[in-house]
Design a protein around this motif. Sequence first.
Motif, short mmCIF file in Angstrom:
data_model
loop_
_atom_site.label_atom_id
_atom_site.label_comp_id
_atom_site.label_asym_id
_atom_site.label_seq_id
_atom_site.Cartn_x
_atom_site.Cartn_y
_atom_site.Cartn_z
N LEU A 1 3.71 -3.36 1.30
CA LEU A 1 3.97 -3.45 2.73
C LEU A 1 4.78 -4.71 3.08
CD1 LEU A 1 3.20 -1.49 4.86
CD2 LEU A 1 1.17 -2.83 5.38
N PRO B 1 14.81 2.97 5.92
CA PRO B 1 15.01 4.01 4.91
C PRO B 1 13.69 4.34 4.22
CG PRO B 1 15.78 1.90 4.09
CD PRO B 1 15.40 1.70 5.53
N ILE C 1 12.57 3.86 1.41
CA ILE C 1 12.00 2.80 0.59
C ILE C 1 11.14 1.86 1.44
CG2 ILE C 1 13.90 1.15 0.81
CD1 ILE C 1 13.75 0.76 -2.19
N VAL C 2 11.44 1.79 2.75
CA VAL C 2 10.64 0.97 3.65
C VAL C 2 9.55 1.82 4.32
CG1 VAL C 2 10.70 -0.33 5.80
CG2 VAL C 2 12.50 -0.63 4.12
N THR D 1 8.87 9.43 -5.85
CA THR D 1 8.06 8.45 -6.59
C THR D 1 6.93 7.93 -5.72
OG1 THR D 1 10.08 7.76 -7.67
CG2 THR D 1 8.18 6.35 -7.96
N ILE D 2 7.26 7.52 -4.49
CA ILE D 2 6.24 6.91 -3.64
C ILE D 2 5.14 7.91 -3.32
CG2 ILE D 2 5.81 5.96 -1.34
CD1 ILE D 2 8.52 4.63 -1.49
N VAL E 1 2.31 5.43 3.94
CA VAL E 1 1.19 5.62 3.02
C VAL E 1 0.08 4.64 3.33
CG1 VAL E 1 0.44 5.50 0.63
CG2 VAL E 1 2.59 6.58 1.17
N SER E 2 0.44 3.35 3.55
CA SER E 2 -0.66 2.40 3.77
C SER E 2 -1.35 2.64 5.10
CB SER E 2 -0.20 0.94 3.67
OG SER E 2 1.15 0.82 3.53
N ALA F 1 8.41 -4.46 2.19
CA ALA F 1 9.00 -3.38 2.99
C ALA F 1 9.30 -3.88 4.40
CB ALA F 1 8.06 -2.18 3.04
N ILE G 1 -0.61 1.03 -4.33
CA ILE G 1 -0.62 1.14 -2.87
C ILE G 1 -1.98 1.60 -2.34
CG2 ILE G 1 0.20 3.53 -2.67
CD1 ILE G 1 2.16 2.16 -0.51
N PHE H 1 -11.19 -1.61 4.12
CA PHE H 1 -11.58 -0.85 2.93
C PHE H 1 -11.46 -1.68 1.65
CE2 PHE H 1 -7.13 -0.02 3.75
CZ PHE H 1 -6.56 -0.31 2.52
N PRO I 1 6.20 3.25 1.92
CA PRO I 1 5.01 2.42 1.77
C PRO I 1 4.26 2.19 3.08
CG PRO I 1 6.86 1.44 0.62
CD PRO I 1 7.39 2.61 1.38
N ILE I 2 5.01 2.05 4.19
CA ILE I 2 4.36 1.80 5.48
C ILE I 2 3.50 3.00 5.87
CG2 ILE I 2 4.76 1.45 7.95
CD1 ILE I 2 7.20 -0.21 7.24
N PRO J 1 -2.70 10.38 0.75
CA PRO J 1 -1.62 9.42 0.55
C PRO J 1 -0.53 9.93 -0.41
CG PRO J 1 -3.68 8.63 -0.43
CD PRO J 1 -4.01 9.86 0.32
N THR J 2 -0.91 10.61 -1.47
CA THR J 2 0.10 11.10 -2.40
C THR J 2 -0.26 12.52 -2.83
OG1 THR J 2 -1.13 10.08 -4.19
CG2 THR J 2 0.75 8.86 -3.36
N VAL K 1 -3.94 5.36 3.48
CA VAL K 1 -4.96 4.48 2.91
C VAL K 1 -5.88 3.91 3.99
CG1 VAL K 1 -5.34 2.43 1.52
CG2 VAL K 1 -3.39 3.89 1.05
N TRP K 2 -5.30 3.50 5.11
CA TRP K 2 -6.07 2.79 6.13
C TRP K 2 -6.84 3.77 7.01
CZ3 TRP K 2 -3.89 0.02 11.01
CH2 TRP K 2 -4.86 -0.87 11.50
N PHE L 1 14.85 10.23 -5.24
CA PHE L 1 13.95 9.67 -6.24
C PHE L 1 12.84 8.86 -5.59
CE2 PHE L 1 12.87 6.09 -8.95
CZ PHE L 1 12.37 6.76 -10.04
N VAL L 2 13.23 8.05 -4.59
CA VAL L 2 12.26 7.14 -3.98
C VAL L 2 11.12 7.91 -3.32
CG1 VAL L 2 11.95 5.30 -2.32
CG2 VAL L 2 14.02 5.40 -3.66
#
Lengths: 333, 341
Positions: free
Chosen positions: B309, A170, A172-173, A278-279, A179-180, B312, B301, B83, A176-177, A191-192, A184-185, A274-275
């Motif tokens: 992570l 979902p 919520i899982v 927010t994320i 985005v990171s 999650a 994050i 990073f 974050p995966i 990212p946002t 980010v990586w 919402f999730v």
Amino acid sequence: MIRYIVRRMLWNLLVLWVITVITFGLMHAVPGGPFDREKPLPPEIKANIEAKYHLDKPVVVQYLYYMRDLLVPRYSPTLPTSLQEDALIRWKIGPGYFLWINLGPSYSSRSRSVNDIIRQNLPVSFELGVYALLVAVGIGIPLGILAALNQNTFLDYFGMSLAIFGVSVPVIVLGPILVSIFGVWLKWLPPTGWGTPQHAIMPSIALGLASSALIARLTRASLLQVIREDYIRTARAKGLAERLVIIRHALRNSLIPVVTVLGPLFAALVTGTFVTETIFGIPGLGRYFVTSITNRDHPVIMGTILIYAIFLVIANLVVDITYAFLDPRIRYT
Amino acid sequence: MATQAMRRGAETLAVPTRRPVGFWEDAFYRLSRNRAAMVGAGIVILLILVAIFAPFIAPYPYDKQVLTDRDKVPAWMVKVFPFMEPYARISDRYLLGADYVGRDLLSRIIYGTRVSLTVAFVGPLISLIVGTTYGLISGYFGGRLDNIMMRLVDVLYAFPGLLFIILLMVFFRQVPQEARSVWDAIRIQMYKIDAAFGGMLFIFVGIGLTAWENMARLARGQVLSVREKEFIEAARAIGAGHLRIMFRHILPNIIGPLIVAETLAIPSYITTEAFLSFIGLGVNPPTPSWGLMISQGAQAIRTYPNQALAPALALAITMFAFNFLGDGLRDALDPRMRGTQ
């Protein structure tokens, strides 16, 4: 057909009315008012504010005030200046303005009424919801068809395992995966934030993927059932190309269960979760669902729930009408 | 597996009549043949063990804060996310890193299985009991009562479920200071029980009050298909009462599909709890819930992705396991429903 639609609409109005009653009742059963602060306001000031918003009246009277503002249309020579007088629908007709559906002021915001909040944040959620639905349908239906046409082969098992994977992650899982990894990586996507097409990619996928898995499983099951029907054998027997048999004859009927889930799905996606918001830091309607309740911001709670319910009700009605077009055997009386 | 098949074969050879295979035995055999479902079951059992023995497995207590170890990351994490190099403070005391107040992430994830698994087992139970009873009554008595009860379900169905839970949560969590009525006294008592369980009670109440509608509809439909059968008439003829017919004669005949539906719904209960904790209406801190950890990790994050992570991934693995097991169970109990929802 017309009679059916009219009857359904009346029934829906009743549902919407019951929802306003339940929400209003629950809202006022929750202890604590919107102007209870950690540092209490002087009693005279609190009394004044509460009188301004009719909060000093009994709940039933407050409800009647709310319903009056919501339902009674007004005609005014100028646009309203006070937040309490604002309205969601503001059409210029003749010399003045036709004002309808006033969802009231927001207690926690001094500069925006609930109408403003809906006007500014609903389009963002709507856009995201449409993208997510496109992701869901765009991945789900082809995957389901592919799996059904290759039943019990590697493709089928692979597709359905992929679908279970999708159901298991979902927002919520997955949020974050994604985005990171990509934000980010690898730094492929922002990212946002919100505003450019690049911003929309990750949240649409995060929001739509779980639904695409659901649609894929449904499409597969339904198509497998339809393919065994006699009229498909007839179509094949008269020498139609396999592609035409599937597209023209089988697919059309097999989409009925899929369309059924699209209705509520669309409402849920559009009113924003919402999730996701927010994320990914998206300025949509979703966060108002939650913040308004913890703030006891009654008009915002009512407004957001009503908008959601209206979307749900309309989506379901559209679904029922679509049935008749997809399957000529369905007739409404 | 092969030996069982051979044994069956041998039996067929030895005696002309085949040994009767019961429904549940047959279902279990089919389930054991499903590799994905078996992997799912294995993970679920592992998770149960982790939840039970959490204090022995976890390297630190879940609420132990070491403020000087805030946001520390292990050396291998910096290799994965290069990073982080300029600002990361490395400490190999924490296998997955520490969170924003210096609590070990791994220990919190291990304790977090307790919350998710409790929801995974108690949630379906509540919804099954409430929904089945409601559906049984509605379907069995029929007529006007059925009409009214089902319209009520329709209305609740149109009400956005998560919002209903949020409203209920706020309602339950805000208790009056002193009891002015019996109702207040009950609420204060419930609040105390809830606090003792780290905020789990109200999550169950919230899920129970919103998730039974599907079950009620399903149960009613099943009752309608059984109600007119001869054995019900026979039961009535020998003088069985309404309650007896409902729970002794109808219920055992309709419970199969209901259990399958509940198994398939388990992941949605887990998500609901994670969502509630994510928005701050779930478990009370410092009780570790994966949803709460994801929400706290999401704040950082961009700098420390490991904090969001890790929980999650734990949530994803749990969801996988329950989804595969639920899918396999449905196929095993009702092979005709294979691949449907």
